[in-house]
Design a protein around this motif. Structure first.
Motif, PDB file in Angstrom:
ATOM      1  N   GLY A   1       0.506  -0.901  -0.173  1.00  0.00           N
ATOM      2  CA  GLY A   1      -0.159   0.248   0.074  1.00  0.00           C
ATOM      3  C   GLY A   1       0.818   0.977   0.207  1.00  0.00           C
ATOM      4  O   GLY A   1      -0.139   2.420   0.103  1.00  0.00           O
ATOM      5  N   ILE A   2       2.517   1.396   0.345  1.00  0.00           N
ATOM      6  CA  ILE A   2       2.734   2.282  -0.299  1.00  0.00           C
ATOM      7  C   ILE A   2       3.423   3.125  -1.773  1.00  0.00           C
ATOM      8  O   ILE A   2       4.715   1.713  -2.223  1.00  0.00           O
ATOM      9  N   GLU A   3       3.172   3.898  -1.891  1.00  0.00           N
ATOM     10  CA  GLU A   3       3.270   4.130  -3.591  1.00  0.00           C
ATOM     11  C   GLU A   3       4.572   4.555  -3.506  1.00  0.00           C
ATOM     12  O   GLU A   3       5.244   4.971  -1.960  1.00  0.00           O
ATOM     13  N   TYR A   4       5.773   4.272  -4.442  1.00  0.00           N
ATOM     14  CA  TYR A   4       7.719   4.821  -4.861  1.00  0.00           C
ATOM     15  C   TYR A   4       7.523   5.950  -4.852  1.00  0.00           C
ATOM     16  O   TYR A   4       6.104   6.724  -6.079  1.00  0.00           O
ATOM     17  N   GLN A   5       7.347   7.142  -4.066  1.00  0.00           N
ATOM     18  CA  GLN A   5       8.144   8.211  -4.142  1.00  0.00           C
ATOM     19  C   GLN A   5       9.532   8.570  -4.443  1.00  0.00           C
ATOM     20  O   GLN A   5      10.156   7.938  -3.774  1.00  0.00           O
ATOM     21  N   PRO A   6       9.684   9.544  -5.530  1.00  0.00           N
ATOM     22  CA  PRO A   6      11.038  10.069  -5.530  1.00  0.00           C
ATOM     23  C   PRO A   6      11.776  11.133  -4.327  1.00  0.00           C
ATOM     24  O   PRO A   6      13.042  11.037  -4.021  1.00  0.00           O
ATOM     25  N   GLU A   7      11.336  11.575  -3.406  1.00  0.00           N
ATOM     26  CA  GLU A   7      12.259  11.872  -2.266  1.00  0.00           C
ATOM     27  C   GLU A   7      11.353  11.295  -1.241  1.00  0.00           C
ATOM     28  O   GLU A   7      12.931  11.931   0.062  1.00  0.00           O
ATOM     29  N   ALA A   8      11.409   9.864  -0.822  1.00  0.00           N
ATOM     30  CA  ALA A   8      12.320   8.773  -0.445  1.00  0.00           C
ATOM     31  C   ALA A   8      12.727   7.596  -1.157  1.00  0.00           C
ATOM     32  O   ALA A   8      12.198   6.952  -2.091  1.00  0.00           O
ATOM     33  N   ILE A   9      12.941   6.695  -0.442  1.00  0.00           N
ATOM     34  CA  ILE A   9      13.235   5.270  -0.332  1.00  0.00           C
ATOM     35  C   ILE A   9      11.869   4.513   0.131  1.00  0.00           C
ATOM     36  O   ILE A   9      11.771   4.421   0.367  1.00  0.00           O
ATOM     37  N   HIS A  10      11.669   3.170  -0.314  1.00  0.00           N
ATOM     38  CA  HIS A  10      11.003   2.369  -0.341  1.00  0.00           C
ATOM     39  C   HIS A  10      10.989   1.590   0.631  1.00  0.00           C
ATOM     40  O   HIS A  10      12.031   1.499   0.162  1.00  0.00           O
ATOM     41  N   PRO A  11      10.456   1.466   1.298  1.00  0.00           N
ATOM     42  CA  PRO A  11      10.898   0.157   2.418  1.00  0.00           C
ATOM     43  C   PRO A  11      11.434  -1.169   1.092  1.00  0.00           C
ATOM     44  O   PRO A  11      12.271  -2.194   2.252  1.00  0.00           O
ATOM     45  N   ASN A  12      10.519  -1.773   0.466  1.00  0.00           N
ATOM     46  CA  ASN A  12      11.112  -2.934  -0.677  1.00  0.00           C
ATOM     47  C   ASN A  12      12.512  -3.040  -0.548  1.00  0.00           C
ATOM     48  O   ASN A  12      13.277  -3.872  -1.411  1.00  0.00           O
ATOM     49  N   THR A  13      12.945  -1.473  -1.328  1.00  0.00           N
ATOM     50  CA  THR A  13      14.870  -1.080  -1.451  1.00  0.00           C
ATOM     51  C   THR A  13      15.459  -2.091  -0.510  1.00  0.00           C
ATOM     52  O   THR A  13      16.470  -2.398  -0.159  1.00  0.00           O
TER      53      THR A  13
ATOM     54  N   GLU B   1      13.989  -3.953   2.106  1.00  0.00           N
ATOM     55  CA  GLU B   1      14.295  -5.672   1.474  1.00  0.00           C
ATOM     56  C   GLU B   1      15.359  -6.242   1.195  1.00  0.00           C
ATOM     57  O   GLU B   1      16.003  -7.299   1.099  1.00  0.00           O
ATOM     58  N   PHE B   2      15.414  -5.801   0.057  1.00  0.00           N
ATOM     59  CA  PHE B   2      16.200  -6.324  -1.202  1.00  0.00           C
ATOM     60  C   PHE B   2      17.378  -5.886  -0.610  1.00  0.00           C
ATOM     61  O   PHE B   2      18.305  -7.261  -1.444  1.00  0.00           O
ATOM     62  N   LEU B   3      17.658  -4.954  -0.360  1.00  0.00           N
ATOM     63  CA  LEU B   3      19.344  -4.941   0.501  1.00  0.00           C
ATOM     64  C   LEU B   3      19.239  -5.650   1.317  1.00  0.00           C
ATOM     65  O   LEU B   3      20.927  -6.519   0.774  1.00  0.00           O
ATOM     66  N   LYS B   4      19.069  -6.551   1.993  1.00  0.00           N
ATOM     67  CA  LYS B   4      19.023  -6.858   3.149  1.00  0.00           C
ATOM     68  C   LYS B   4      18.812  -8.838   2.959  1.00  0.00           C
ATOM     69  O   LYS B   4      19.739  -9.205   2.793  1.00  0.00           O
ATOM     70  N   ASP B   5      18.724  -9.147   2.098  1.00  0.00           N
ATOM     71  CA  ASP B   5      18.207 -10.140   1.274  1.00  0.00           C
ATOM     72  C   ASP B   5      19.390 -10.626   0.018  1.00  0.00           C
ATOM     73  O   ASP B   5      20.381 -12.050   0.282  1.00  0.00           O
TER      74      ASP B   5
ATOM     75  N   ARG C   1      16.238 -12.867 -10.139  1.00  0.00           N
ATOM     76  CA  ARG C   1      15.662 -11.790  -8.788  1.00  0.00           C
ATOM     77  C   ARG C   1      15.852 -10.575  -9.985  1.00  0.00           C
ATOM     78  O   ARG C   1      15.656  -9.019  -8.883  1.00  0.00           O
ATOM     79  N   ASP C   2      16.165 -10.194 -10.770  1.00  0.00           N
ATOM     80  CA  ASP C   2      16.695  -9.065 -12.186  1.00  0.00           C
ATOM     81  C   ASP C   2      15.428  -8.280 -12.056  1.00  0.00           C
ATOM     82  O   ASP C   2      15.755  -7.383 -11.159  1.00  0.00           O
ATOM     83  N   PRO C   3      14.420  -8.740 -12.201  1.00  0.00           N
ATOM     84  CA  PRO C   3      13.431  -7.434 -11.727  1.00  0.00           C
ATOM     85  C   PRO C   3      12.817  -6.889 -10.537  1.00  0.00           C
ATOM     86  O   PRO C   3      13.152  -5.852 -10.509  1.00  0.00           O
ATOM     87  N   GLU C   4      13.320  -7.051  -9.658  1.00  0.00           N
ATOM     88  CA  GLU C   4      13.466  -6.534  -8.069  1.00  0.00           C
ATOM     89  C   GLU C   4      14.517  -6.292  -7.669  1.00  0.00           C
ATOM     90  O   GLU C   4      14.519  -4.979  -7.626  1.00  0.00           O
TER      91      GLU C   4
ATOM     92  N   PRO D   1      30.516 -11.027  -5.069  1.00  0.00           N
ATOM     93  CA  PRO D   1      30.049  -9.865  -6.310  1.00  0.00           C
ATOM     94  C   PRO D   1      29.542  -8.650  -6.146  1.00  0.00           C
ATOM     95  O   PRO D   1      29.752  -8.128  -7.399  1.00  0.00           O
ATOM     96  N   TYR D   2      28.887  -8.528  -5.006  1.00  0.00           N
ATOM     97  CA  TYR D   2      28.403  -7.107  -5.542  1.00  0.00           C
ATOM     98  C   TYR D   2      28.328  -6.695  -3.999  1.00  0.00           C
ATOM     99  O   TYR D   2      28.321  -7.296  -2.642  1.00  0.00           O
ATOM    100  N   LYS D   3      28.299  -5.044  -4.065  1.00  0.00           N
ATOM    101  CA  LYS D   3      28.236  -4.588  -2.692  1.00  0.00           C
ATOM    102  C   LYS D   3      26.603  -4.480  -2.307  1.00  0.00           C
ATOM    103  O   LYS D   3      25.408  -4.161  -3.079  1.00  0.00           O
ATOM    104  N   PRO D   4      26.426  -5.407  -1.164  1.00  0.00           N
ATOM    105  CA  PRO D   4      25.060  -4.823  -0.450  1.00  0.00           C
ATOM    106  C   PRO D   4      24.448  -3.693   0.075  1.00  0.00           C
ATOM    107  O   PRO D   4      23.967  -3.146   0.890  1.00  0.00           O
ATOM    108  N   HIS D   5      25.192  -2.441  -0.628  1.00  0.00           N
ATOM    109  CA  HIS D   5      24.119  -1.109  -0.618  1.00  0.00           C
ATOM    110  C   HIS D   5      24.292  -0.553  -1.709  1.00  0.00           C
ATOM    111  O   HIS D   5      24.427  -0.688  -2.828  1.00  0.00           O
TER     112      HIS D   5
END
Length: 428
Positions: A166-178, A180-184, A197-200, A250-254
């Motif tokens: 229910g939270i829309e993506y806005q340019p002024e803030a980081i979405h919680p899904n972002t 969660e993706f960095l945690k995974d 998980r390229d689409p995510e 191979p990746y930076k988790p941030h």
């Protein structure tokens, strides 16, 4: 037909009736057996005992039958060993073979050996009572059939995108899904995992790009020396260079970005934002400056120490980045030097006195400041306002570093401030 009992003049048994064998059900066609040369008669022993003619004929017949691989019948009574020299063993002779053994090899025949031919497995049992072995052979054949089919292809369904909650993506803030993706990504830092998980990943990267674009406008308003650059010159890539690293991930988790007069690269001091779940912070300054820039900065601290002291003693700067320091220069400089102890020199740099007034600043090789923030500070609606509240007190410090390491051609040092500082030093 009666068998002749006459002996030849040479003392050997007549071979006229050698192939005249009784035709019965158990007998074998004597024509199939190769004609054998008569063995020389062993010299008679002292007792003069010999094998009977019938026994010798029966023994020759059994040996010839065994050479053909046909079934031979063992005599009911065991043969008794006779006196005298034992008969010479013939190479290549083998014991009587039981035809019930399916995998037994055929006896060797005389003459040139035949070329070995690999045996073929049979799926059909040839003897009763061999069900267990046949089932094992069938299993082996099934395994061979599976191997012949080639490697198995396993289809793994692509993971679905997370629900936005229910939270829309806005340019002024980081979405919680972002977040969660960095945690995974930190827990599963592998190429195949990210590929599935390229689409995510693309959605989270787009969220970070839009956040950086809007934040760049605010940073340019606070520091006019920062130009408007493309995103690729501001944002750090998520891919790591592992060619000379002990860390194989191979990746930076941030996600991170840096703003300077030349973007994320170059000799200028910069502003830096780091987005990592549990380790988010905002900072800036000079990180690992090159040899020439470091020499200019040390010369400025040695010759004009009042300039860096004045910047560090700024109330907003001290309150934001050095909250534990007291309101005096010695405490502030000690707190600043402690926060940059990474890669600092253990002894004085070459060319400086060990009892220099600002020896702790001269030992440093990094001149940075930073402040940690919560994850909620980036995901909240006022995320960029909180970030600018940290960057704004840093503008004077970053400007000072740039005027030292990369001074403008028309830049003139603050001579009036220097005179005031000298008078202040004289009073002390």
């Amino acid at each position: 037909m009666r068998r002749s009992q006459r002996l030849s003049s040479s003392g050997t048994k007549s071979r006229y009736f050698e192939h005249d064998v009784d035709e019965s059900e158990d007998s074998v066609n004597p024509r199939a057996a190769p004609r054998r040369k008569p063995k020389p008669k062993a010299p008679s022993s002292s007792s003069g005992d010999e094998l009977a003619d019938g026994d010798k004929f029966e023994q020759d017949f059994e040996e010839s039958s065994a050479d053909d691989g046909s079934e031979a019948v063992e005599s009911e009574a065991p043969s008794q060993r006779k006196r005298g020299r034992p008969p010479k063993s013939t190479p290549g002779k083998r014991a009587i073979i039981d035809n019930d053994d399916e995998g037994a090899a055929r006896p060797r025949k005389r003459g040139r050996p035949t070329r070995a031919v690999p045996s073929k497995k049979s799926n059909k049992p040839t003897t009763k009572g061999r069900a267990d072995q046949v089932s094992e052979d069938d299993d082996d054949d099934d395994d061979d059939d599976d191997d012949d089919d080639g490697p198995r292809v396993e289809f793994i369904p692509l993971p679905k995108l997370r629900d936005t909650g229910g939270i829309e993506y806005q340019p002024e803030a980081i979405h919680p899904n972002t977040m969660e993706f960095l945690k995974d990504l930190k827990a599963n830092n592998k190429r195949n995992w990210l590929k599935l998980r390229d689409p995510e990943y693309r959605r989270s990267l787009k969220d970070w790009d839009s956040f950086v674009e809007t934040l760049t406008e605010k940073i340019i308003e606070a520091d006019e020396t920062i130009p408007e650059l493309p995103l690729k010159d501001v944002i750090f890539r998520i891919y790591r260079d592992i060619r000379f690293s002990k860390d194989p991930t191979p990746y930076k988790p941030h996600y991170s970005a840096a703003w300077s007069r030349t973007g994320r690269k170059g000799p200028y001091a910069c502003y830096y934002v780091h987005c990592e779940p549990g380790s988010c912070f905002v900072g800036g300054g000079l990180w690992h400056p090159d040899k020439d820039a470091l020499a200019r900065l040390r010369a400025s601290i040695d010759e004009r120490p009042h300039r860096i002291r004045r910047v560090l003693m700024n109330a907003d700067f001290r309150r934001t980045f050095l909250p534990k320091a007291k309101n005096d220069e010695k405490s502030v400089i000690a707190a600043f030097a402690e926060s940059n102890q990474e890669n600092a020199l253990k002894i004085r740099p070459q060319g400086f006195h060990p009892e220099h007034r600002d020896i702790e600043l001269l030992k440093l090789r990094n001149y940075t400041v930073g402040k940690k923030i919560k994850d909620s500070d980036l995901t909240g609606a006022d995320a960029q306002e909180k970030i600018m509240a940290i960057i704004t007190p840093m503008v004077e410090y970053v400007t000072f570093l740039n005027t030292v390491v990369m001074p403008d051609p028309n830049f003139d040092s603050d001579s009036e401030s220097e005179g005031d500082a000298d008078d202040h030093d004289d009073e002390e």
